[in-house]
Scaffold this motif. Structure first.
Motif, PDB file in Angstrom:
ATOM      1  N   GLU A 205      31.070  29.686  49.574  1.00 37.02           N
ATOM      2  CA  GLU A 205      30.119  30.194  48.089  1.00 37.02           C
ATOM      3  C   GLU A 205      31.224  30.053  47.427  1.00 37.02           C
ATOM      4  O   GLU A 205      30.927  29.512  46.011  1.00 37.02           O
ATOM      5  CB  GLU A 205      31.075  32.090  48.653  1.00 37.02           C
ATOM      6  N   LEU A 209      29.400  27.700  44.463  1.00 41.10           N
ATOM      7  CA  LEU A 209      29.772  28.110  42.758  1.00 41.10           C
ATOM      8  C   LEU A 209      30.615  27.140  41.763  1.00 41.10           C
ATOM      9  O   LEU A 209      30.870  27.219  40.527  1.00 41.10           O
ATOM     10  CB  LEU A 209      30.901  29.462  43.076  1.00 41.10           C
ATOM     11  N   THR A 212      30.000  25.786  37.973  1.00 38.27           N
ATOM     12  CA  THR A 212      29.023  27.186  37.649  1.00 38.27           C
ATOM     13  C   THR A 212      29.579  28.059  36.330  1.00 38.27           C
ATOM     14  O   THR A 212      31.359  27.501  35.933  1.00 38.27           O
ATOM     15  CB  THR A 212      28.972  28.820  38.456  1.00 38.27           C
ATOM     16  N   TRP A 215      30.613  32.336  33.001  1.00 35.95           N
ATOM     17  CA  TRP A 215      30.173  33.278  32.681  1.00 35.95           C
ATOM     18  C   TRP A 215      28.993  33.828  33.190  1.00 35.95           C
ATOM     19  O   TRP A 215      28.438  35.034  33.389  1.00 35.95           O
ATOM     20  CB  TRP A 215      29.124  33.936  30.831  1.00 35.95           C
ATOM     21  N   ALA A 216      28.450  32.923  34.385  1.00 39.39           N
ATOM     22  CA  ALA A 216      27.633  33.153  34.971  1.00 39.39           C
ATOM     23  C   ALA A 216      28.273  33.643  36.256  1.00 39.39           C
ATOM     24  O   ALA A 216      27.524  33.160  37.591  1.00 39.39           O
ATOM     25  CB  ALA A 216      26.377  32.051  35.368  1.00 39.39           C
ATOM     26  N   ASN A 217      29.489  33.355  36.576  1.00 40.56           N
ATOM     27  CA  ASN A 217      30.236  33.181  37.965  1.00 40.56           C
ATOM     28  C   ASN A 217      30.974  34.467  38.522  1.00 40.56           C
ATOM     29  O   ASN A 217      31.585  35.277  37.626  1.00 40.56           O
ATOM     30  CB  ASN A 217      32.064  32.425  37.751  1.00 40.56           C
ATOM     31  N   TYR A 218      30.025  35.588  39.617  1.00 37.32           N
ATOM     32  CA  TYR A 218      30.050  36.798  39.797  1.00 37.32           C
ATOM     33  C   TYR A 218      32.065  36.870  40.172  1.00 37.32           C
ATOM     34  O   TYR A 218      32.264  38.325  40.270  1.00 37.32           O
ATOM     35  CB  TYR A 218      29.592  37.700  40.757  1.00 37.32           C
ATOM     36  N   ARG A 219      32.474  35.530  40.478  1.00 37.94           N
ATOM     37  CA  ARG A 219      33.809  36.192  40.761  1.00 37.94           C
ATOM     38  C   ARG A 219      34.735  36.181  39.792  1.00 37.94           C
ATOM     39  O   ARG A 219      35.374  36.708  39.918  1.00 37.94           O
ATOM     40  CB  ARG A 219      34.090  34.856  41.549  1.00 37.94           C
ATOM     41  N   LEU A 221      33.624  37.401  36.360  1.00 36.12           N
ATOM     42  CA  LEU A 221      33.213  38.664  36.093  1.00 36.12           C
ATOM     43  C   LEU A 221      33.935  39.563  37.573  1.00 36.12           C
ATOM     44  O   LEU A 221      33.920  41.032  37.070  1.00 36.12           O
ATOM     45  CB  LEU A 221      31.749  38.752  36.120  1.00 36.12           C
ATOM     46  N   SER A 222      33.817  39.705  38.654  1.00 38.73           N
ATOM     47  CA  SER A 222      34.449  40.647  39.360  1.00 38.73           C
ATOM     48  C   SER A 222      35.694  40.577  38.324  1.00 38.73           C
ATOM     49  O   SER A 222      36.377  42.193  39.003  1.00 38.73           O
ATOM     50  CB  SER A 222      34.425  40.678  40.161  1.00 38.73           C
ATOM     51  N   LEU A 225      36.013  42.784  35.477  1.00 41.12           N
ATOM     52  CA  LEU A 225      35.376  44.444  36.067  1.00 41.12           C
ATOM     53  C   LEU A 225      36.816  44.981  36.654  1.00 41.12           C
ATOM     54  O   LEU A 225      36.855  46.339  36.074  1.00 41.12           O
ATOM     55  CB  LEU A 225      34.137  44.594  36.823  1.00 41.12           C
TER      56      LEU A 225
END
Length: 237
Positions: A205, A209, A212, A215-219, A221-222, A225
Motif C-alpha cells: 500500500e 501511495l 499521491t 489531499w488524496a492520501n487516505y492515510r 485524511l484518516s 479525521l
C-alpha cells in the motif's frame, strides 16, 4: 443555528421541520419533503430487502437447499411482513427517548460491539476460529438486545450510559471470542491467509501511495479525521 433562530423549540427532533416550513418557499419546501420521503422509503425498502434476503438465503436456502424458487419468494414475503410487524410493535418504545439521535446511538452501542469485535480481532489474528466468531455473535447480540431493553427501555431513566455499555460489550465480546478460539482447534491457515492482516499489505500500500497528493492520501485524511474527532470529544466531554 436553529437554537439561535428558535430558542424555544420543545425538542431537537423538530429542528428540521421547523426550518423547512418557516424558511423555505412553498415550491422548494415540497421538493425538500419529497426528497426526505424518497430517502426514508429507500432506507426502509433496503432494510426489508436485507431482512428477507438473510432469512431466505442464509437460513432457509442453507438448511433446506432443495427449496424451490417459489418457496423462497414466499418465505421472503413472510419475513418482510414479520419484520414490519416487529417494527410497528417496537415503534412506541422509541418515543421514550429524548431524541431520535439518542435512541439510535443507544441501540447501536448495545448491538454493534460484538460485530466490531469479530471483524477487528478476526482480521488481526489467525487464531480466531469461525466457530468462535459465530458463537460470539449468537450469544452477545441477543444479550445486548436484552440489556438494552432492561437498562434503557423499561426503566424511567437509563441505568447505564450507552457509551459505557459499548465499552463493556466490546471488551466482553473480545474476551469471549478469544477464549472460545483458544479452547478449540486452530483454523486452517489456508482459509485464513486472505482474511487476516499482514505487514506485506502495508508495504504494498505504501508503494502504491507514493507520489499521491496529500489531499488524496487516505492515510493522511484518516489521521486528520482521528485527530479532529479526538479534539471535538475533549472539548465537548
Amino acid at each position: 443555528m436553529a437554537l439561535s433562530l428558535y430558542p424555544n423549540l420543545e425538542s431537537p427532533d423538530t429542528v428540521f421541520p421547523t426550518l423547512v416550513f418557516d424558511l423555505l418557499p412553498v415550491g422548494l419546501r415540497g421538493l425538500i419533503l419529497a426528497a426526505v420521503i424518497a430517502a426514508i422509503t429507500s432506507t426502509v425498502d433496503s432494510i426489508l430487502n436485507s431482512a428477507s434476503t438473510i432469512v431466505t438465503m442464509d437460513f432457509v436456502k442453507t438448511l433446506r437447499p432443495n427449496t424451490s424458487q417459489r418457496g423462497l419468494v414466499l418465505t421472503g414475503r413472510v419475513a418482510t411482513v414479520v419484520a414490519l410487524v416487529v417494527a410497528i410493535i417496537w415503534a412506541p418504545f422509541i418515543a421514550q427517548f429524548d431524541t431520535l439521535y439518542n435512541y439510535l446511538q443507544s441501540v447501536l452501542s448495545f448491538l454493534v460491539p460484538p460485530v466490531v469485535a469479530v471483524f477487528l480481532v478476526g482480521i488481526a489474528s489467525k487464531r480466531i476460529s469461525a466457530t468462535a466468531a459465530f458463537l460470539t455473535l449468537v450469544i452477545m447480540q441477543p444479550l445486548g438486545l436484552l440489556m438494552f431493553i432492561l437498562t434503557q427501555v423499561l426503566p424511567e431513566e437509563p441505568s447505564i450510559q450507552f457509551l459505557y455499555a459499548a465499552g463493556i460489550s466490546t471488551a466482553a465480546s473480545i474476551l469471549l471470542l478469544v477464549v472460545i478460539s483458544l479452547l478449540g482447534p486452530s483454523p486452517d491457515e489456508s482459509k485464513t491467509a486472505e482474511l487476516t492482516w499482514k505487514s506485506d499489505y502495508w508495504t504494498e500500500e505504501s508503494q502504491a501511495l507514493q507520489g499521491t497528493a496529500v489531499w488524496a492520501n487516505y492515510r493522511v485524511l484518516s489521521i486528520v479525521l482521528l485527530v479532529t474527532t479526538a479534539v471535538i470529544v475533549v472539548i465537548w466531554a
